[in-house]
Design a protein around this motif. Sequence first.
Motif, short mmCIF file in Angstrom:
data_model
loop_
_atom_site.label_atom_id
_atom_site.label_comp_id
_atom_site.label_asym_id
_atom_site.label_seq_id
_atom_site.Cartn_x
_atom_site.Cartn_y
_atom_site.Cartn_z
N MET A 150 3.82 13.50 3.57
CA MET A 150 4.64 12.64 4.20
C MET A 150 3.92 11.33 3.63
O MET A 150 2.73 11.23 3.60
N PHE B 37 4.01 -0.83 8.35
CA PHE B 37 4.59 0.16 7.70
C PHE B 37 5.88 0.60 7.86
O PHE B 37 6.65 0.13 8.69
N GLY B 38 6.53 1.16 6.69
CA GLY B 38 7.86 1.46 6.75
C GLY B 38 8.01 3.07 7.25
O GLY B 38 6.76 3.61 7.97
N PRO B 39 9.17 3.52 7.26
CA PRO B 39 9.29 4.72 8.26
C PRO B 39 8.79 6.04 7.51
O PRO B 39 8.82 7.08 8.38
N GLY B 40 8.42 5.91 6.40
CA GLY B 40 7.86 7.29 5.80
C GLY B 40 9.01 7.88 5.08
O GLY B 40 10.24 7.91 5.28
N LEU C 265 3.79 7.28 3.09
CA LEU C 265 4.00 5.86 3.99
C LEU C 265 3.65 4.89 3.20
O LEU C 265 2.64 4.63 2.59
N GLN D 298 0.18 11.39 4.16
CA GLN D 298 -0.47 11.73 5.42
C GLN D 298 0.05 13.22 5.51
O GLN D 298 1.06 14.01 5.45
N PHE E 256 0.76 -1.16 0.12
CA PHE E 256 0.03 -0.10 -0.02
C PHE E 256 0.96 1.18 0.04
O PHE E 256 1.98 1.19 0.67
N TYR F 40 0.53 5.29 0.95
CA TYR F 40 -0.54 6.01 1.78
C TYR F 40 0.21 7.65 1.67
O TYR F 40 1.44 7.79 1.79
#
Lengths: 112, 112
Positions: A88, A103-106, A90, A37, A33, A35
């Motif tokens: 940001m 989730f990854g760190p962004g 993600l 933010q 995925f 996303y």
Amino acid sequence: DVKVTQSSRYLVKRTGEKVFLECVQDMDHENMFWYRQDPGLGLRLIYFSYDVKMKEKGDIPEGYSVSREKKERFSLILESASTNQTSMYLCASRRQGSYEQYFGPGTRLTVT
Amino acid sequence: SQELEQSPQSLIVQEGKNLTINCTSSKTLYGLYWYKQKYGEGLIFLMMLQKGGEEKSHEKITAKLDEKKQQSSLHITASQPSHAGIYLCGADMGGTASKLTFGTGTRLQVTL
């Protein structure tokens, strides 16, 4: 432990540039995925992928495309970056049939 | 308008105090997820609730899903500085668990 990595933590690009954001997961997860933010808007789904070469639009796909040529890698592409894509970003992955997304760190992208 | 409403948007509590964060939907939720995000980083999965009336706890954090499966609360007992961050609720609103819709988040600060 599941590990989701993103290619950059911080990125600054100019308006009109083509931008690639890379995400890699090491747990053989089928689903991935992307996303973004933003303050006051929370996380919004851009695109997701059920499996290799499969992709579906999320809630805000305009201005973005994705690529999933290999199972472990899911790329987000901004064809022509604009300032309203400063955000940001993600990435997340999930095993098909399970509930938890990892989730990854962004990547904090700034478009000037 | 947001499909998932979180309240409050931000919270400052003194160390040792209890606090509650709420997540509300106008629709029945098939699954409710709580995540925590350290500032500028990715999301860490806390808990997932599926059944009406379900309650789960992990260390000093307890999450509940109401009987109608439209509202969830996250309660932290005796808050500590390590609890500081952004708490996000995410929900499976389609029943397929393929996509999550997220609330806007609650920013928690814990003062000494």
